[in-house]
Design a protein around this motif. Structure first.
Motif, mmCIF file in Angstrom:
data_model
loop_
_atom_site.group_PDB
_atom_site.id
_atom_site.type_symbol
_atom_site.label_atom_id
_atom_site.label_comp_id
_atom_site.label_asym_id
_atom_site.label_seq_id
_atom_site.Cartn_x
_atom_site.Cartn_y
_atom_site.Cartn_z
ATOM 1 N N GLU A 120 0.839 -1.209 0.000
ATOM 2 C CA GLU A 120 0.000 0.000 0.000
ATOM 3 C C GLU A 120 0.875 1.260 0.000
ATOM 4 O OE1 GLU A 120 -2.865 0.059 3.229
ATOM 5 O OE2 GLU A 120 -3.038 2.216 2.964
ATOM 6 N N LYS A 121 1.999 1.187 0.716
ATOM 7 C CA LYS A 121 2.854 2.374 0.839
ATOM 8 C C LYS A 121 3.840 2.526 -0.316
ATOM 9 C CE LYS A 121 0.850 3.279 4.580
ATOM 10 N NZ LYS A 121 -0.190 4.313 4.499
ATOM 11 N N TYR A 122 4.339 1.413 -0.847
ATOM 12 C CA TYR A 122 5.414 1.501 -1.852
ATOM 13 C C TYR A 122 5.048 0.877 -3.199
ATOM 14 C CZ TYR A 122 8.449 3.041 1.903
ATOM 15 O OH TYR A 122 9.003 3.758 2.925
ATOM 16 N N GLY A 123 3.862 0.298 -3.292
ATOM 17 C CA GLY A 123 3.482 -0.365 -4.530
ATOM 18 C C GLY A 123 4.021 -1.789 -4.576
ATOM 19 N N GLU A 124 3.598 -2.535 -5.583
ATOM 20 C CA GLU A 124 3.979 -3.958 -5.667
ATOM 21 C C GLU A 124 5.467 -4.164 -5.912
ATOM 22 O OE1 GLU A 124 1.525 -6.066 -8.387
ATOM 23 O OE2 GLU A 124 -0.117 -6.176 -6.965
ATOM 24 N N TRP A 125 6.128 -3.103 -6.337
ATOM 25 C CA TRP A 125 7.574 -3.189 -6.627
ATOM 26 C C TRP A 125 8.370 -3.579 -5.384
ATOM 27 C CZ3 TRP A 125 10.584 -3.758 -10.597
ATOM 28 C CH2 TRP A 125 11.903 -3.344 -10.563
ATOM 29 N N ILE A 126 7.820 -3.286 -4.219
ATOM 30 C CA ILE A 126 8.535 -3.550 -2.955
ATOM 31 C C ILE A 126 8.713 -5.055 -2.708
ATOM 32 C CG2 ILE A 126 6.465 -3.486 -1.444
ATOM 33 C CD1 ILE A 126 9.706 -1.839 -0.402
ATOM 34 N N VAL A 127 7.827 -5.877 -3.233
ATOM 35 C CA VAL A 127 7.956 -7.319 -2.973
ATOM 36 C C VAL A 127 8.496 -8.047 -4.208
ATOM 37 C CG1 VAL A 127 6.282 -7.608 -1.106
ATOM 38 C CG2 VAL A 127 5.485 -7.612 -3.453
ATOM 39 N N TYR A 128 9.332 -9.042 -3.946
ATOM 40 C CA TYR A 128 9.877 -9.821 -5.067
ATOM 41 C C TYR A 128 8.821 -10.768 -5.620
ATOM 42 C CZ TYR A 128 14.694 -8.310 -4.601
ATOM 43 O OH TYR A 128 15.843 -7.553 -4.597
ATOM 44 N N LYS A 129 7.921 -11.209 -4.722
ATOM 45 C CA LYS A 129 6.880 -12.136 -5.160
ATOM 46 C C LYS A 129 5.533 -11.420 -5.042
ATOM 47 C CE LYS A 129 5.176 -16.713 -4.022
ATOM 48 N NZ LYS A 129 5.140 -17.701 -2.937
ATOM 49 N N PRO A 130 5.131 -10.708 -6.094
ATOM 50 C CA PRO A 130 3.888 -9.942 -5.971
ATOM 51 C C PRO A 130 2.662 -10.849 -5.936
ATOM 52 C CG PRO A 130 4.740 -9.794 -8.196
ATOM 53 C CD PRO A 130 5.721 -10.601 -7.410
ATOM 54 N N PRO A 131 1.592 -10.392 -5.273
ATOM 55 C CA PRO A 131 0.380 -11.225 -5.234
ATOM 56 C C PRO A 131 -0.265 -11.321 -6.618
ATOM 57 C CG PRO A 131 -0.012 -9.090 -4.220
ATOM 58 C CD PRO A 131 1.433 -9.139 -4.547
ATOM 59 N N LEU A 132 -0.968 -12.407 -6.838
ATOM 60 C CA LEU A 132 -1.635 -12.636 -8.133
ATOM 61 C C LEU A 132 -2.745 -11.614 -8.340
ATOM 62 C CD1 LEU A 132 -2.145 -14.600 -10.571
ATOM 63 C CD2 LEU A 132 -3.713 -15.818 -9.095
ATOM 64 N N ASN A 133 -2.704 -10.918 -9.473
ATOM 65 C CA ASN A 133 -3.798 -10.005 -9.824
ATOM 66 C C ASN A 133 -3.932 -9.930 -11.341
ATOM 67 O OD1 ASN A 133 -1.849 -8.158 -10.759
ATOM 68 N ND2 ASN A 133 -1.701 -7.224 -8.728
ATOM 69 N N LYS A 134 -4.865 -9.110 -11.814
ATOM 70 C CA LYS A 134 -5.137 -9.037 -13.255
ATOM 71 C C LYS A 134 -3.891 -8.653 -14.052
ATOM 72 C CE LYS A 134 -9.998 -7.803 -13.221
ATOM 73 N NZ LYS A 134 -10.908 -6.656 -13.283
ATOM 74 N N ALA A 135 -3.113 -7.707 -13.502
ATOM 75 C CA ALA A 135 -1.972 -7.175 -14.242
ATOM 76 C C ALA A 135 -0.862 -8.205 -14.417
ATOM 77 C CB ALA A 135 -1.434 -5.931 -13.530
ATOM 78 N N ASN A 136 -0.654 -9.058 -13.396
ATOM 79 C CA ASN A 136 0.469 -9.997 -13.506
ATOM 80 C C ASN A 136 0.009 -11.449 -13.696
ATOM 81 O OD1 ASN A 136 -0.253 -10.958 -10.968
ATOM 82 N ND2 ASN A 136 1.210 -9.640 -9.905
#
Lengths: 173, 122
Positions: free
Chosen positions: B78-94
């Motif tokens: 929420e604070k830094y965007g998905e870029w902060i995590v190496y393993k982003p959660p599954l969503n429409k974009a990825n």
């Protein structure tokens, strides 16, 4: 027939890979948190620099606009933006909160005595923990929020003349 | 009677240990999955930068506050965007990134199957 399908699959995969590279390599990959503009700030809690109290959402909701500025006396670029912050202090519907970031108390006070104090409220973030709640990853960084705590703009790096003009125009609207 | 008490005690003790292992969050595992935003290709675990140190403090605080691993990731995203995590959660974009390896695996299987079938026919 089967050979054709295999060839078609291989060609499709190659085209897909080239397509992905073509689109991705054209994108700007440098990271910033400007994408967070439009979000609502939550759980605001900043330790006051001098008094034994916290600056919370209540204070921000009282102002039409608030500029939260993370700074430190040891930060070179903070000196560049300081004159603009001093000018912004005179704006009627804008309040400035300075957050002194990982700094020594005396150095911060000396800095403000030497360069002027642009802040209506001054907070301290001794270990940088509060900064994470604002999505800060380096200083100086500033966040312009409105009465509803919506982030209007994030300024990464020192506030420039253009940023100063932008803030003035935005708060007049 | 005493023996029964000892057995019950040992069972309870072992159960407690099992439960403790289940809920225990290892900060280092979280640090490894967090990207150091100001470093070149380093995780928060690998970095000694100021930002990484602060991030470690905040994650430890959140663990002490009883937050789950998922809640910590959600807060930081929420604070830094998905870029902060190496393993982003599954969503429409990825979605395509997540499904692609399985898709390639399946297509590879089909190709091998077709090739083998073709060889059999010869």
């Amino acid at each position: 027939m089967q050979v054709k399908i295999i060839k078609l699959l291989i060609v499709s995969i190659i085209i897909f890979i080239i397509g992905v590279f073509f689109i991705s390599l054209d994108k700007n990959t440098s990271y910033d948190t400007k994408g967070l503009e439009g979000q609502i700030l939550k759980n605001i809690k900043l330790e006051h620099f001098k008094e034994n109290k916290f600056i919370t959402e209540k204070y921000l909701k009282k102002n039409d606009f608030t500029l939260i500025n993370f700074w430190a006396s040891w930060c070179g670029p903070c000196r560049l933006e300081h004159p603009f912050l001093l000018k912004l202090k005179n704006e009627k519907n804008l309040k400035l909160i300075g957050v002194n970031f990982k700094d020594k108390k005396n150095s911060a006070i000396n800095f403000l005595n030497d360069h002027g104090d642009p802040y209506h409220e001054l907070a301290k973030d001794e270990f940088g923990k509060y900064s994470i709640n604002f999505g800060i990853y380096g200083i100086p960084e500033s966040i312009l929020v409105n009465k509803n705590l919506v982030i209007i703009k994030k300024f990464i790096g020192p506030i420039s003349e253009n940023d100063y003009i932008y803030i003035k125009e935005t708060i007049k609207k | 009677m005493k023996k029964i008490k000892i057995v019950i005690f040992l069972i309870m003790f072992s159960l407690n240990n099992v439960n403790a292992e289940v809920i225990e969050i290892k900060p280092n595992e979280i640090f490894k999955n967090l990207r150091c935003l100001i470093c070149q290709g380093q995780s928060v675990a690998d970095s000694n930068s100021d930002f990484a140190q602060t991030m470690k403090l905040v994650v430890r605080d959140q663990i002490n506050d009883g937050k789950s691993e998922k809640e910590i990731y959600e807060f930081l995203i929420e604070k830094y965007g998905e870029w902060i995590v190496y393993k982003p959660p599954l969503n429409k974009a990825n979605f395509i990134l997540w499904i692609l390896p399985y898709l390639v695996f399946a297509i590879g299987g089909v190709i091998i199957f077709l090739l083998l079938k073709k060889r059999e026919n010869y």
